[in-house]
Scaffold this motif. Structure first.
Motif, PDB file in Angstrom:
ATOM      1  N   ARG A  87       0.834  -1.206   0.000  1.00 39.68           N
ATOM      2  CA  ARG A  87       0.000   0.000   0.000  1.00 39.68           C
ATOM      3  C   ARG A  87       0.867   1.254   0.000  1.00 39.68           C
ATOM      4  NH1 ARG A  87      -5.342  -0.961   0.791  1.00 39.68           N
ATOM      5  NH2 ARG A  87      -5.925  -2.871   1.905  1.00 39.68           N
ATOM      6  N   ARG A  88       1.879   1.244   0.831  1.00 34.01           N
ATOM      7  CA  ARG A  88       2.737   2.421   0.991  1.00 34.01           C
ATOM      8  C   ARG A  88       3.467   2.763  -0.301  1.00 34.01           C
ATOM      9  NH1 ARG A  88       8.339   2.174   4.353  1.00 34.01           N
ATOM     10  NH2 ARG A  88       8.942   4.380   4.279  1.00 34.01           N
ATOM     11  N   VAL A  89       4.077   1.763  -0.936  1.00 38.44           N
ATOM     12  CA  VAL A  89       4.885   2.065  -2.122  1.00 38.44           C
ATOM     13  C   VAL A  89       4.006   2.471  -3.296  1.00 38.44           C
ATOM     14  CG1 VAL A  89       5.052  -0.271  -3.117  1.00 38.44           C
ATOM     15  CG2 VAL A  89       6.955   1.340  -3.377  1.00 38.44           C
ATOM     16  N   VAL A  90       2.822   1.881  -3.415  1.00 39.31           N
ATOM     17  CA  VAL A  90       1.906   2.289  -4.478  1.00 39.31           C
ATOM     18  C   VAL A  90       1.461   3.735  -4.258  1.00 39.31           C
ATOM     19  CG1 VAL A  90      -0.369   1.893  -5.516  1.00 39.31           C
ATOM     20  CG2 VAL A  90       1.164  -0.041  -5.068  1.00 39.31           C
ATOM     21  N   ALA A  91       1.158   4.097  -3.019  1.00 37.46           N
ATOM     22  CA  ALA A  91       0.759   5.477  -2.715  1.00 37.46           C
ATOM     23  C   ALA A  91       1.891   6.451  -3.024  1.00 37.46           C
ATOM     24  CB  ALA A  91       0.338   5.593  -1.252  1.00 37.46           C
TER      25      ALA A  91
ATOM     26  N   GLY B   9      -4.309  -1.869  -4.031  1.00 42.27           N
ATOM     27  CA  GLY B   9      -5.158  -2.092  -2.860  1.00 42.27           C
ATOM     28  C   GLY B   9      -5.722  -3.493  -2.817  1.00 42.27           C
ATOM     29  N   LEU B  10      -6.095  -4.014  -3.987  1.00 46.12           N
ATOM     30  CA  LEU B  10      -6.594  -5.390  -4.054  1.00 46.12           C
ATOM     31  C   LEU B  10      -5.529  -6.375  -3.594  1.00 46.12           C
ATOM     32  CD1 LEU B  10      -8.786  -7.414  -4.977  1.00 46.12           C
ATOM     33  CD2 LEU B  10      -7.769  -7.299  -7.274  1.00 46.12           C
ATOM     34  N   LEU B  11      -4.303  -6.211  -4.100  1.00 41.99           N
ATOM     35  CA  LEU B  11      -3.240  -7.116  -3.694  1.00 41.99           C
ATOM     36  C   LEU B  11      -2.955  -7.005  -2.198  1.00 41.99           C
ATOM     37  CD1 LEU B  11      -0.989  -9.139  -4.280  1.00 41.99           C
ATOM     38  CD2 LEU B  11       0.479  -7.205  -4.913  1.00 41.99           C
TER      39      LEU B  11
END
Length: 212
Positions: free
Chosen positions: A14-18, A108-110
């Motif tokens: 979540r953090r790295v995608v954000a 988010g799904l992952l």
């Protein structure tokens, strides 16, 4: 190696995608057809590929017993010869904001499925079957390096957290000595740059850990 020093989990995804989305949101909307770094794909195609990676990683954990010797039988296609073969494509009319929305949704799904999957579950990856923590680490690496590719093409800055880079190096690249900046070392380990006394790699891979 202390396992705690290399632990990677769904919150890291979540953090790295954000962080990636924050870095890319200010891009020139007209720049997405530029080549992504040293890749043959455009910036748009590369981010679609990243979203596709995150989605297909997640799909494995929708099964009680994920396959350990093959991928799921999704039909893949490419928009052009030489482009990435994906399950996921983004409607071009939605523009960069739509592309980033799909990336966030797939990340988010992952993260959600990894947070509930038993740690002993093993699923297939071409670099070796692995468990939820391995897939979290692989997703983080994919996001880190493909965001690098895209920001190069879009003339943006991307400087991810060094501690996260070091953890995924220890988790997936245990054959790599970290005696330089962890982010630069990760770029070297994935064939994207040279380091002092280390020429750029023409072939590379990571080693997926087995489930615990």
């Amino acid at each position: 190696m202390d396992r705690a020093d290399s632990a990677v989990d769904s919150e890291d995804v979540r953090r790295v995608v954000a962080l990636a989305i924050d870095a890319l949101r200010c891009a020139d909307p007209q720049g997405w057809d530029a080549k992504a770094g040293t890749l043959e794909w455009t910036c748009w195609e590369t981010l679609e590929h990243l979203a596709d990676d995150l989605f297909t990683y997640a799909a494995r954990y929708g099964l009680d017993k994920p396959p350990v010797s093959t991928t799921l039988p999704f039909r893949t296609s490419s928009d052009r010869s030489g482009g990435p073969a994906n399950v996921i494509f983004v409607e071009r009319a939605s523009g960069p904001e739509g592309l980033l929305t799909v990336l966030e949704a797939c990340g988010g799904l992952l993260a959600s499925v990894l947070s509930t999957a038993p740690s002993t579950t093993v699923a297939y990856h071409v670099f070796g079957p692995t468990g939820p923590e391995g897939f979290a680490a692989m997703a983080v690496v994919e996001t880190l390096v493909h965001t690098h590719d895209v920001t190069q093409g879009l003339n943006l800055q991307w400087s991810p957290p060094r501690e996260l880079c070091e953890r995924v190096l220890k988790k997936l690249f245990h054959h790599v000595v970290i005696d330089f900046d962890a982010w630069e070392t990760l770029l070297w380990a994935t064939g994207r740059t040279a380091l002092p006394h280390r020429p750029r790699l023409t072939e590379w891979r990571w080693y997926s850990p087995q489930a615990t």
